[in-house]
Structure formats: C-alpha cells, structure tokens
Enzyme design. Structure first.
Site, PDB file in Angstrom:
ATOM      1  N   CYS A 168      39.599  38.758  29.331  1.00  0.00           N
ATOM      2  CA  CYS A 168      40.026  39.959  30.043  1.00  0.00           C
ATOM      3  C   CYS A 168      38.926  40.412  30.995  1.00  0.00           C
ATOM      4  O   CYS A 168      37.847  40.842  30.555  1.00  0.00           O
ATOM      5  CB  CYS A 168      40.366  41.075  29.061  1.00  0.00           C
ATOM      6  SG  CYS A 168      40.872  42.605  29.874  1.00  0.00           S
ATOM      7  N   TYR A 225      50.851  50.602  31.924  1.00  0.00           N
ATOM      8  CA  TYR A 225      51.858  49.544  31.986  1.00  0.00           C
ATOM      9  C   TYR A 225      53.083  49.935  32.801  1.00  0.00           C
ATOM     10  O   TYR A 225      54.212  49.673  32.406  1.00  0.00           O
ATOM     11  CB  TYR A 225      52.247  49.109  30.565  1.00  0.00           C
ATOM     12  CG  TYR A 225      51.191  48.253  29.930  1.00  0.00           C
ATOM     13  CD1 TYR A 225      51.145  46.891  30.181  1.00  0.00           C
ATOM     14  CD2 TYR A 225      50.203  48.810  29.120  1.00  0.00           C
ATOM     15  CE1 TYR A 225      50.162  46.094  29.623  1.00  0.00           C
ATOM     16  CE2 TYR A 225      49.213  48.029  28.556  1.00  0.00           C
ATOM     17  CZ  TYR A 225      49.193  46.666  28.814  1.00  0.00           C
ATOM     18  OH  TYR A 225      48.211  45.879  28.268  1.00  0.00           O
ATOM     19  N   HIS A 275      41.170  38.475  22.341  1.00  0.00           N
ATOM     20  CA  HIS A 275      40.922  39.395  23.458  1.00  0.00           C
ATOM     21  C   HIS A 275      39.522  39.985  23.317  1.00  0.00           C
ATOM     22  O   HIS A 275      39.057  40.264  22.208  1.00  0.00           O
ATOM     23  CB  HIS A 275      41.979  40.506  23.436  1.00  0.00           C
ATOM     24  CG  HIS A 275      41.997  41.367  24.668  1.00  0.00           C
ATOM     25  ND1 HIS A 275      41.048  42.342  24.910  1.00  0.00           N
ATOM     26  CD2 HIS A 275      42.854  41.410  25.710  1.00  0.00           C
ATOM     27  CE1 HIS A 275      41.326  42.934  26.060  1.00  0.00           C
ATOM     28  NE2 HIS A 275      42.415  42.385  26.567  1.00  0.00           N
ATOM     29  N   ASP A 282      46.629  42.836  34.246  1.00  0.00           N
ATOM     30  CA  ASP A 282      46.378  43.631  33.042  1.00  0.00           C
ATOM     31  C   ASP A 282      46.129  45.079  33.431  1.00  0.00           C
ATOM     32  O   ASP A 282      45.121  45.384  34.064  1.00  0.00           O
ATOM     33  CB  ASP A 282      45.170  43.061  32.298  1.00  0.00           C
ATOM     34  CG  ASP A 282      44.943  43.764  30.974  1.00  0.00           C
ATOM     35  OD1 ASP A 282      45.948  44.124  30.342  1.00  0.00           O
ATOM     36  OD2 ASP A 282      43.789  43.936  30.581  1.00  0.00           O
ATOM     37  N   HIS A 283      47.039  45.924  33.026  1.00  0.00           N
ATOM     38  CA  HIS A 283      46.991  47.352  33.344  1.00  0.00           C
ATOM     39  C   HIS A 283      47.222  47.574  34.844  1.00  0.00           C
ATOM     40  O   HIS A 283      47.064  46.676  35.669  1.00  0.00           O
ATOM     41  CB  HIS A 283      45.689  48.019  32.915  1.00  0.00           C
ATOM     42  CG  HIS A 283      45.441  47.957  31.441  1.00  0.00           C
ATOM     43  ND1 HIS A 283      44.328  48.525  30.854  1.00  0.00           N
ATOM     44  CD2 HIS A 283      46.150  47.399  30.432  1.00  0.00           C
ATOM     45  CE1 HIS A 283      44.348  48.308  29.548  1.00  0.00           C
ATOM     46  NE2 HIS A 283      45.451  47.618  29.273  1.00  0.00           N
ATOM     47  N   HIS A 333      43.593  37.743  31.587  1.00  0.00           N
ATOM     48  CA  HIS A 333      43.991  39.081  32.022  1.00  0.00           C
ATOM     49  C   HIS A 333      43.177  39.441  33.261  1.00  0.00           C
ATOM     50  O   HIS A 333      41.944  39.351  33.237  1.00  0.00           O
ATOM     51  CB  HIS A 333      43.704  40.124  30.943  1.00  0.00           C
ATOM     52  CG  HIS A 333      44.635  40.071  29.782  1.00  0.00           C
ATOM     53  ND1 HIS A 333      44.540  40.953  28.714  1.00  0.00           N
ATOM     54  CD2 HIS A 333      45.691  39.259  29.505  1.00  0.00           C
ATOM     55  CE1 HIS A 333      45.501  40.678  27.844  1.00  0.00           C
ATOM     56  NE2 HIS A 333      46.208  39.655  28.297  1.00  0.00           N
TER      57      HIS A 333
END
Length: 359
Positions: A244, A333, A206, A316-317, A271
C-alpha cells in the site's frame, strides 16, 4: 497490471456493480463477506452468492480483502489454533471459486486509523485526515467518533462488537511486545503455508497504517527493513505483500518506488494511494494526481511498469466529491475520486507502455 475496484457488497455499498462496470479497464471486484466476524468460517453458499452477483456483470473475484485475523491469533492465546483451522477451511472454500489472493493485516486492535473522516481539502471536497496530536489522547473517544460517522456501514477492523470491548482488548494485548507480535505472525503463516500450496491462494499482508505505533500498540510492517524481515521470516512464494503506497507513504522517510523495486516479485496486490504531509506530522489523503500529494505516484507507477508487474492493483481510498458526504458514502470509498484515480493510473501506464515501444 490487472485493474480492480473494492466493493463492499449488495445492500452494504451505495455504489452498484453497474456503476463500476462503466469505469474503463476494471476487470475484477475486490470483495469480502463483510458480515463475518474474524475467526468465522466463510461458507461455500455465501461465497457462491457473491460469485453469482459478480458474474452478472462480468467481473472476476480473484482478490479477497480481507479475511480478517482473530485477535487470539495476534495475541498468541492457546485458542489461536482453532481459529487458524477455521482460516484454513475458509481458504479451501474460496479456492474452487477462483480466488487467488487473500489480503489481511496483522494490526492489533485497530485497522487503519484516522482522526477525521471528512476533512475539508479546500476545493469543496473532503478526505481522510490524520492529526498526530489526537492519537495521544483517548482511544475510546477516537473509536466512538469513527463508529458514529460510519452511519451503520461496515468497516473491517472496526466491528462494533470488538470496539465495545476496547478496554478488555487493550488489557489482552498488554503483554504483546513487538517481538512477540512478530513471533505470532510467523506462527500464523507457518501454519497456513501448506494450505496455501494446496489451494493455490497467496496470502498478501497489508502494511500497517499509519506506519508507526499508536496508543502504545506495536506495528510491524512500516518500512523497507521490516518488509524484508517479513519476507525472509517466511520465505515462501505464497507469503506475499499487499503493498500500500499510502500506508508506507504516510512516513516521509519511506521511498515507496525503491521498496517496490526491492521486493516486486512478492507483491501480489498493489494499493495506489496519495497522501500529503504537514510539518507537524499530520497528513491528509489526496487525489491520485502526483503533484497533489507527496507519495510519488508517477514514480510508483514507473517502478511497477519497469518491474513488469502483472498482478492485481486498485485505487486505494479517494476524496469525497460531488455530493458525497456523511451518511451517503463510506469514508474513503466514494465512487468518483477512485474512478478518477483509475484513469490517472491508466494514463501513467499507457504512457509508460508507449515509451517502452509497446503502445
């Protein structure tokens, strides 16, 4: 693309697998054993218990996020070899269950860092926020704030046991320059690659988040040049990226679609996250809708589509919506905004498919 959704486990996530199954197109759960400390071996019986839970709802468990890397490996201490052997055994234990990608990061001390976990966005929702000025202040104060606002929920990289020893950790990392950290990352991956070939599991690193040094701690994967250095350093098809968009997109200088096109063959996991920049260097996470942030979600999805991406992907998020807040949701999340993000991603993809004559 293969759509997935991150889940923190039964009894550790307010979101149920039954909820996730109702999101169109989600075929897999991105999972981990969140009660395991970095360096511990994941036992077969523990993995089997998760598989049984996922099988009940028809989800695959191909992607693990994350098997965290012990600090001794990142620092380069003599004890690192023992922890690397434990990591190899975890990979061997995961392989029979169909795991194909293991995500990890090599960020020293802290995982992704924010200064406000529930920052008002202006429409009644809240989101993760980074205030640049606060990162120049007391790291223990920031860590205390984050742990207090987790309300007992686990957060990879923010284990209370590690956070209780912050001064000791900073002292241990003091001799670790950026170049030394690169060397330690190479040592780790060189040791793992034979096991990856043996098990068929790809390691997906990541990006560092945010993509710059914090509290004097070096960060490595922050831009196109550092990503290509990483891929060349261990030039192996099992040495891959968890790319990401939000981590890279926090720096306005990063052209995320261009980065994707330049290394798509080594992206095992994607992501999709949107961030909004402010002139003073602060940033806020935003909805996945392209115009709500500055990351360029439309062009990111186009880049993946143009490159024929067939890997794993997840939202992602997300913002906290419709009653989600401190004590009721793990920061970043929640269920609703990530579900909305998935539908936005599918909308982009379906339109691109139709433009290409495939829809």
């Amino acid at each position: 693309m293969k759509m997935t959704f991150r889940w923190y486990g039964k009894g550790n996530d307010q979101i149920s697998l039954a909820d996730i199954r109702q999101i169109p197109g989600v075929t897999g759960i991105v999972w981990a054993l969140h009660d395991k400390m970095p360096g511990e071996i994941w036992e077969v019986s523990e993995i089997a218990a998760v598989k049984k839970q996922l099988d009940e709802y028809g989800f695959h468990m191909d992607v693990v996020e994350s098997v965290n890397v012990h600090d001794d490996i990142k620092i380069g201490l003599p004890s690192r070899d023992r922890y690397i052997e434990n990591y190899k055994q975890t990979l061997r234990n995961l392989a029979p269950f169909g795991v194909k990608v293991v995500t990890y990061n090599f960020m020293p001390i802290f995982d992704w860092t924010r200064t406000d976990l529930f920052h008002p966005v202006g429409d009644g929702s809240t989101a993760l926020y980074y205030e640049k000025e606060k990162i120049q202040q007391d790291y223990k104060e920031m860590a205390h704030y984050i742990l207090e606002n987790l309300h007992g929920l686990t957060f990879p990289g923010w284990e209370p046991e590690r956070m209780a020893k912050l001064d000791e950790l900073f002292e241990k990392y003091r001799p670790v320059t950026k170049e030394k950290l690169w060397e330690n990352l190479k040592y780790f991956l060189d040791a793992l690659m034979p096991t990856c070939h043996e098990t068929g599991i790809r390691m997906a690193i990541h990006m560092d988040d945010p993509p710059w040094d914090i509290f004097g701690i070096p960060r490595l994967l922050v831009d196109k040049a550092s990503i290509h250095r990483f891929l060349k350093m261990v030039d192996d098809p099992y040495n891959c990226l968890c790319l990401c968009s939000g981590s890279l997109g926090a720096d306005p200088a990063n052209d995320v679609p261009d980065i994707i096109r330049s290394c798509y063959q080594r992206i095992a996991f994607a992501h999709i996250r949107n961030v909004k920049h402010f002139p003073n260097g602060d940033f806020s996470e935003a909805s996945h809708r392209d115009c709500d942030g500055d990351t360029g979600i439309l062009e990111i999805m186009r880049a993946y589509h143009d490159c024929g991406f067939e890997g794993y992907i997840r939202p992602d998020h997300g913002r906290h919506l419709w009653g989600e807040g401190p004590g009721t949701v793990r920061p970043g999340y929640g269920l609703y905004d990530r579900a909305l993000g998935i539908m936005y991603m599918w909308g982009c993809w379906d339109m691109l498919e139709r433009e290409a004559g495939k829809g």
